[in-house]
Motif scaffolding. Structure first.
Motif, mmCIF file in Angstrom:
data_model
loop_
_atom_site.group_PDB
_atom_site.id
_atom_site.type_symbol
_atom_site.label_atom_id
_atom_site.label_comp_id
_atom_site.label_asym_id
_atom_site.label_seq_id
_atom_site.Cartn_x
_atom_site.Cartn_y
_atom_site.Cartn_z
ATOM 1 N N THR A 428 0.839 -1.188 0.000
ATOM 2 C CA THR A 428 0.000 0.000 0.000
ATOM 3 C C THR A 428 0.878 1.244 0.000
ATOM 4 O O THR A 428 2.113 1.139 0.033
ATOM 5 C CB THR A 428 -0.911 -0.013 1.250
ATOM 6 O OG1 THR A 428 -1.820 1.084 1.184
ATOM 7 C CG2 THR A 428 -0.092 0.103 2.536
ATOM 8 N N SER A 429 0.285 2.406 -0.069
ATOM 9 C CA SER A 429 1.051 3.633 0.171
ATOM 10 C C SER A 429 0.191 4.591 0.971
ATOM 11 O O SER A 429 -1.038 4.520 0.942
ATOM 12 C CB SER A 429 1.510 4.282 -1.139
ATOM 13 O OG SER A 429 0.526 5.123 -1.683
ATOM 14 N N CYS A 472 5.586 3.707 0.046
ATOM 15 C CA CYS A 472 4.935 2.401 -0.047
ATOM 16 C C CYS A 472 5.395 1.520 1.107
ATOM 17 O O CYS A 472 6.588 1.423 1.368
ATOM 18 C CB CYS A 472 5.316 1.765 -1.391
ATOM 19 S SG CYS A 472 4.875 0.017 -1.546
ATOM 20 N N THR A 507 -3.944 3.260 0.714
ATOM 21 C CA THR A 507 -4.691 2.789 -0.459
ATOM 22 C C THR A 507 -4.733 1.259 -0.505
ATOM 23 O O THR A 507 -3.895 0.590 0.111
ATOM 24 C CB THR A 507 -4.068 3.344 -1.745
ATOM 25 O OG1 THR A 507 -4.853 2.918 -2.866
ATOM 26 C CG2 THR A 507 -2.646 2.836 -1.942
ATOM 27 N N HIS A 510 -0.617 -0.006 -3.798
ATOM 28 C CA HIS A 510 0.252 0.983 -4.429
ATOM 29 C C HIS A 510 0.618 0.589 -5.847
ATOM 30 O O HIS A 510 0.765 1.434 -6.713
ATOM 31 C CB HIS A 510 1.517 1.174 -3.588
ATOM 32 C CG HIS A 510 2.575 1.999 -4.269
ATOM 33 N ND1 HIS A 510 3.660 1.437 -4.911
ATOM 34 C CD2 HIS A 510 2.687 3.328 -4.439
ATOM 35 C CE1 HIS A 510 4.405 2.410 -5.429
ATOM 36 N NE2 HIS A 510 3.841 3.556 -5.160
ATOM 37 N N HIS A 511 0.770 -0.725 -6.114
ATOM 38 C CA HIS A 511 1.206 -1.109 -7.459
ATOM 39 C C HIS A 511 0.805 -2.522 -7.891
ATOM 40 O O HIS A 511 1.345 -3.029 -8.873
ATOM 41 C CB HIS A 511 2.722 -0.905 -7.601
ATOM 42 C CG HIS A 511 3.557 -1.698 -6.625
ATOM 43 N ND1 HIS A 511 3.944 -1.213 -5.407
ATOM 44 C CD2 HIS A 511 4.073 -2.941 -6.692
ATOM 45 C CE1 HIS A 511 4.662 -2.123 -4.765
ATOM 46 N NE2 HIS A 511 4.759 -3.182 -5.523
ATOM 47 N N SER B 253 0.592 7.584 -4.222
ATOM 48 C CA SER B 253 0.471 6.932 -5.529
ATOM 49 C C SER B 253 -0.317 5.656 -5.318
ATOM 50 O O SER B 253 -0.207 5.032 -4.273
ATOM 51 C CB SER B 253 1.852 6.633 -6.107
ATOM 52 O OG SER B 253 1.725 6.025 -7.373
ATOM 53 N N SER B 254 -1.086 5.273 -6.313
ATOM 54 C CA SER B 254 -2.087 4.241 -6.088
ATOM 55 C C SER B 254 -2.319 3.425 -7.348
ATOM 56 O O SER B 254 -2.171 3.925 -8.454
ATOM 57 C CB SER B 254 -3.380 4.958 -5.688
ATOM 58 O OG SER B 254 -4.275 4.086 -5.087
#
Lengths: 556, 556
Positions: A428-429, A472, A507, A510-511, B253-254
Motif C-alpha cells: 500500500t502507500s 509504499c 490505499t 500501491h502497485h 500513488s495508487s
C-alpha cells in the motif's frame, strides 16, 4: 506449440528453478520460529498435470474457426495445458487452486495475435459473437485480474500478447521508445541495453511480466524513486477497443481535459487491449551503486527515509526492512556469501557493543545512479542524513547481493506451499505521517486474524518507493494452513490486512492493482462517486461487458 | 457587495494598474517594428460600463429565492457588473468582446457559497431546476472555459468560489496541505509562507487565479521543473457532483484502476465543482537564485536545455527565449534597471567582439533552489553543460528582475488593445526531437496567417517546463487589427498556430486547457476513441448536461 514462453502451470518461474534452503543454514530455524514449519520435512509436490480434470472448451467450432482465420492454426488453441496456464495469475490463491485442480471456469480458447490489426479483429469478433476477451501478458498478476468469472456463460478468449515483443523505435534525442505491449521485462531491457538504453522499471515480477501488464495494472519498479512508476514512464499508448483504436500520442505533459492516458493506466483490460506504448528511456547510467545500511530500529529507519526524501538528495532506490524482514534476510544468506557467517557474527558483536538490540536492527538499501560525480554527490548528501539517524554503512557487498537476488522472492511461496504454509504479499502507500500507525494497525490486524483462524502466522514489512507525499509499505505474510480450506484461511488474513490499509488512510494497493481480490475495497478507496465515474468509462467503451468483465469494480 | 476581489471588467488586473512604456526607451521603436503601431498615439480607452447594454437576467424569482436561501441575500446577485465580470475569462477574444459589449449570453445570477455544503445544495438545485452551473475561480482563463454557450436557454448560474479561500490544515511531516479551492495564488502562498511552507506553483496568472482553477485546467507554474505541474502537486480532491460528493483521498500513488484524480484534473467544471484539495507543499527553500544566461542562437539554446534535462542536474526553472522574445525583453527594460543603457551597450559590444550576431542572441533564466550547498552544486552541474554550449553567465541581476516582472506580461495586452493591436499567447509541449520543426512550423503558419488577413504581425517564443520526454514551447503573438472584425482576424492566426501544433506532433495545450477555444482540436489530440471515453465520463456524472456544458468536447 508457440514459441511464447510461460511460467510452469502450478507455480512461479520455469520448471527446474526454485528456492533451496540447504545452503542457507539460518533458514530452517527461522521458519520453525516464524510459522512453525520444519523445512526439512518431506515436501508435498504439486500434482501431475495428468491428474487435473480440465473442463472442456465451451467455444464453438465457428468461433475457433474465425479465430484461426485471424491468427493461423498454430496460434489459436484449445489445448488443456494452455488453457490452464492462462486461467490464473500467481497469487497464493491461484497457486492453491491450481494445486487442488479448482478450475470452475477457464478460458475456452487461447489466441496469440501477431500484430495490432489481428488484435483489432479478435476484439471485434469477440463483441460480434458476445464472447469475453481477457488480455494476458506474463501471467504474474496476484489480484485475480486474469481469471474468468466463475459464472461466465459466454465463450472466454484468453488473448496472449506474447508475440508482440519488439522494441520498435527509439527516439534517442527525446529519450522515448516505442515498444510492443507483449514484451517480457528481460527481453525488453536486452533490446534497449543493446543500444545503450534502459527503461529503469524493475518490479519484483520483472522476469515474468510484460510492458502491457505493467501499464494495465499501474506497476511500480524498485528504482521508481529515480525513474518514476509506470504511470510516469508511459507517455503514449495504443489501445484496441471494440470497433476502434484509441491513440494517446506521446506528449510530455498536456492540458487536454480529463487524462485519457491515466484512464488506460490501471484499466486491466476493461477499456481494451493495450498493444503498444511510448515510454521514457534513459541512457544506461555510467555508474550504479546499491549500498547497504543498518538502523538501530524501525522508528529511526522510517525517520531517515523521510528525511532523505525531504532533503535535496535524489537516490534511485530507498528501501528499508523492518526488524522481522531483516531477520528473514539474514536467514536466507548463503553460508558463503554476503554478511553471513563470520562477518555477520563480528557485525552483531559490534552492534551489541554499541548498545543496539539485535532484535530491532533494520536493514536498508539505498541506490545511486548517474555520472560518477553524481553518485559521489548523492552518497554524500544521503550520508549526512543517515549520520543524524545513526545508520551504519555496510558498503557495496550487501547491495550487490540484494541486486542479484531481487527477483527471487516469489519462488519462496512455492517452496512453503510444498510444506504446508501459505505466503503472499500485500502492499500500500500512505502519507509519511500515517506510516507508523499504518504499520502498527496492519500488524495488529494480521495477528488478530491468525488468532481467529487459530494458526501460527508471520508478517514482515519493508518501505520502498519514497515519494514527496509518502511511501509504499510492502507486507509479506505467511501462515501454516489447515490443509482443509487454506483459501478461506487466507481470505481472513488478507482481508484483515486490506481493511487495515483503508482504515489507516492508505490505499488498497500501491502497485498490484485491483482485479477481483481488491475490488471489495474499491469503493472505500475511491468513493462511491469515483466508482460511478470509472463505471461510466467502462460502460462507454464496452457496453456489452465483453472486456475482462468484473475486474476492478464489483458487479453492482 | 461581497468582499471577493475581481479583476476589472474590461481587462487584466485591478483598476489603476497597467503597463507603461514611458520609462522604457526601447519599447516604442520595438513595437513600431514588430506590429507597426506608434505607442505614443492617443489610446482608445475601453468604454464606460454605463454604455454597456447588459442583457437582463433570465433567472426566475423562484430560482433566485432558492439560491438566496442557500447563501444569504448578499451572496446571490443579479447585478449587471457582477454578471458581466463573470461572463468571460481574459483571452484577447474576451477582451475584444467586452470592449465591444458583445454579450450574447451572460450568467443570470452569481452566487458565492460559503462552504462545501452550500456548493452541494446549489449544484443539486441547478440539476433539479435544469439550470446550468459554471464554476468561477479567479476569472483568468483564456480558452473560453467560463462563458455560457450563446445558445443556452436554461438559467445560468455562475458559482464564484471566492469565499472558500482558507488553508485548512498542513500535515507538516508529510508535506501536504488541505486547501479550499477558491483561494487566490497570493493569498494561498501568504497563508502557507506564514508557517514556513510554499506550494511552489507560480503560473503567469498567479495573481488572479485560484487553486480550483489550476486543478480544473491542468495548470503549470514557472517552477514546475522542481515542484511539478498541478497534476503532480494535487494528491487529494473533493468534488461536488449532482447528488453526491466525490472524494479522492490524499495518497502518494495508487493502483486502483483508471485514475479518478486524473479525471478531475482538467475537467473544467464538467465533472462537478472542486471544493478542496490536498496538495504537496515544501519548506520555503533556504536559498533561491535565478541566473540569467545568453546563448549565441536558438539552436544552441535548445540544445543546452535538452542537455541540462538529460544531465544529473535538477534546476527549479529552465527557460529560454528565442531571439525575438529576447529583443522584446530588452525593449521593456527600464532605462535605470537591469541589463539596459550603458551595461546593455557594453554587453552588446562584447558579444560583437566574440562574433555573435546580435539579432540571434537568446536570453535564458535558470533557477536553483534548496540548501546553499545544493544551489552551489546544481549551478556547477548546469554550468558544465552551459559551457559546452558557449553560454554567457549574466549573474543574478537579470534573474532578480525577471522574478519581479514575471506576473506583469498580461497587462501588455490591454495596453496594445488600447492602441489597435491584438495580442495573445498559445502554448504547447512536444518531445525534444520535435521542438525545432514545431517552432519552424508555427512561425511559418503564423506568418502565412498574417499574410492572409493582410495585417502586420509578430510572433515570439520561449521554452519553459523541461520534462524528460520534452518541453513546453510558449508563443506570444500580436498583430494590428483592422478595427472591423478583430476576432475573425484573431481566429485565422490562432487557428493556424493551433493546427501547426497538432500537425507537428505537439499537444493543443500544455497548461491552458481546452474550453471552447481549443475544443475543435480535441479529437485530433486525444483521438476519436479518447473523446468517446471522456464523453462517457461526462455522461455518467452529468446526464442532463447541467455542468458547464459544451466545454472540452465540441457538442457532437
Amino acid at each position: 506449440m508457440t514459441d511464447v514462453k510461460h511460467m510452469k502451470w502450478w507455480g512461479w518461474g520455469v520448471e527446474g528453478v526454485g528456492f533451496h534452503h540447504e545452503d542457507k543454514p539460518g533458514f530452517a530455524p527461522f521458519v520453525v520460529d516464524a510459522v512453525g514449519i520444519d523445512v526439512w520435512r518431506e515436501p508435498v509436490p504439486p500434482i501431475d498435470f495428468s491428474e487435473v480434470a480440465v473442463p472442456p472448451s465451451q467455444a464453438g467450432a465457428e468461433l475457433i474457426d474465425a479465430l484461426t482465420l485471424i491468427v493461423g492454426p498454430e496460434y489459436a488453441t484449445v489445448d488443456d495445458l494452455e488453457r490452464v496456464v492462462h486461467t490464473y495469475g500467481k497469487s497464493i490463491r491461484d497457486l492453491i487452486r491450481l494445486r487442488a485442480a479448482i478450475l470452475p471456469r477457464i478460458p475456452d480458447v487461447v489466441v496469440y495475435p501477431a500484430d495490432e490489426s489481428a488484435v483489432q479483429r479478435i476484439v471485434d469478433l469477440a463483441v460480434a459473437t458476445n464472447s469475453v476477451i481477457i488480455p494476458f501478458g506474463g501471467g504474474s498478476n496476484i489480484v485475480g485480474s486474469l481469471e474468468p468469472l466463475p459464472t461466465e456463460t459466454r465463450p472466454v478468449i484468453s488473448l496472449d500478447m506474447g508475440r508482440l515483443s519488439r522494441v520498435l523505435e527509439i527516439d534517442e534525442y527525446s529519450g522515448l521508445a516505442t515498444i510492443q505491449a507483449g514484451v517480457l521485462g528481460p527481453d525488453m531491457e536486452e533490446q534497449l541495453n543493446a543500444r545503450g538504453w534502459t527503461m529503469g522499471h524493475f518490479p519484483d515480477s520483472f522476469t515474468y511480466s510484460t510492458l502491457g501488464g505493467w501499464i494495465a495494472t499501474r506497476s511500480s519498479g524498485m528504482q521508481s524513486d529515480k525513474y518514476g512508476d509506470i504511470a510516469e514512464i508511459t507517455k503514449g499508448i495504443r489501445v484496441v477497443q471494440p470497433g476502434k483504436l484509441l491513440v494517446v500520442r506521446p506528449i510530455p505533459s498536456s492540458a487536454t481535459g480529463p487524462s485519457v492516458r491515466e484512464a488506460i493506466l490501471g484499466s486491466e483490460g476493461r477499456l481494451g487491449v493495450i498493444t503498444e506504448a511510448v515510454v521514457q528511456v534513459h541512457r544506461v547510467p555510467e555508474k550504479r551503486e546499491v549500498i547497504g545500511y543498518l538502523f538501530r530500529d524501525w522508528d529511526s529507519a522510517l525517520a531517515a527515509m523521510h528525511d532523505i526524501n525531504k532533503s535535496d538528495a535524489a537516490p534511485s532506490i530507498t528501501r528499508v526492512s523492518d526488524a522481522r524482514e531483516t531477520a528473514f534476510s539474514f536467514s536466507t544468506s548463503k553460508a558463503s556469501h554476503g554478511i553471513s557467517g563470520q562477518v555477520q557474527k563480528a557485525l552483531f558483536a559490534f552492534l551489541k557493543r554499541r548498545g543496539w538490540n539485535l532484535d530491532e536492527v533494520c536493514l536498508s538499501f539505498i541506490g545511486y545512479e548517474g555520472s560518477s560525480a553524481n553518485v559521489a554527490h548523492q552518497k554524500s548528501v544521503v550520508g549526512d542524513v543517515l549520520k543524524k539517524h545513526g545508520a551504519i554503512n555496510l558498503g557495496k557487498g550487501p547491495g550487490t547481493l540484494y541486486d542479484q537476488k531481487k527477483f527471487d522472492t516469489p519462488y519462496l511461496r512455492d517452496f512453503l506451499l510444498d510444506r504446508g504454509a501459505a505466503a503472499d504479499v500485500s502492499e500500500t502507500s500512505a502519507p509519511w505521517s500515517k506510516l507508523k500507525p499504518l504499520y502498527d494497525n496492519v500488524f495488529a490486524a494480521a495477528n488478530k486474524a491468525y488468532d481467529e483462524i487459530g494458526m501460527k502466522g508471520w508478517i514482515m514489512c519493508h518501505l520502498s518507493h519514497s515519494m514527496h507525499a509518502g511511501a509504499c509499505l510492502y507486507f509479506t505474510f505467511a501462515f501454516t494452513h489447515d490443509g482443509v480450506d487454506p483459501i478461506a484461511q487466507y481470505d481472513v488474513v488478507k482481508s484483515a490486512i486490506q481493511q487495515a490499509f483503508i482504515d489507516s488512510g492508505a490505499t488498497l494497493s500501491h502497485h498490484h492493482s485491483v482485479g477481483l481480490e481488491h475490488s471489495q475495497w474499491e469503493v472505500a478507496d475511491i468513493s462511491e462517486a469515483g466508482a460511478d465515474l470509472v463505471q461510466g468509462m467502462f460502460t462507454a467503451v464496452d457496453p456489452g461487458e465483453n472486456l475482462n468483465p468484473g475486474k476492478i469494480l464489483p458487479t453492482r
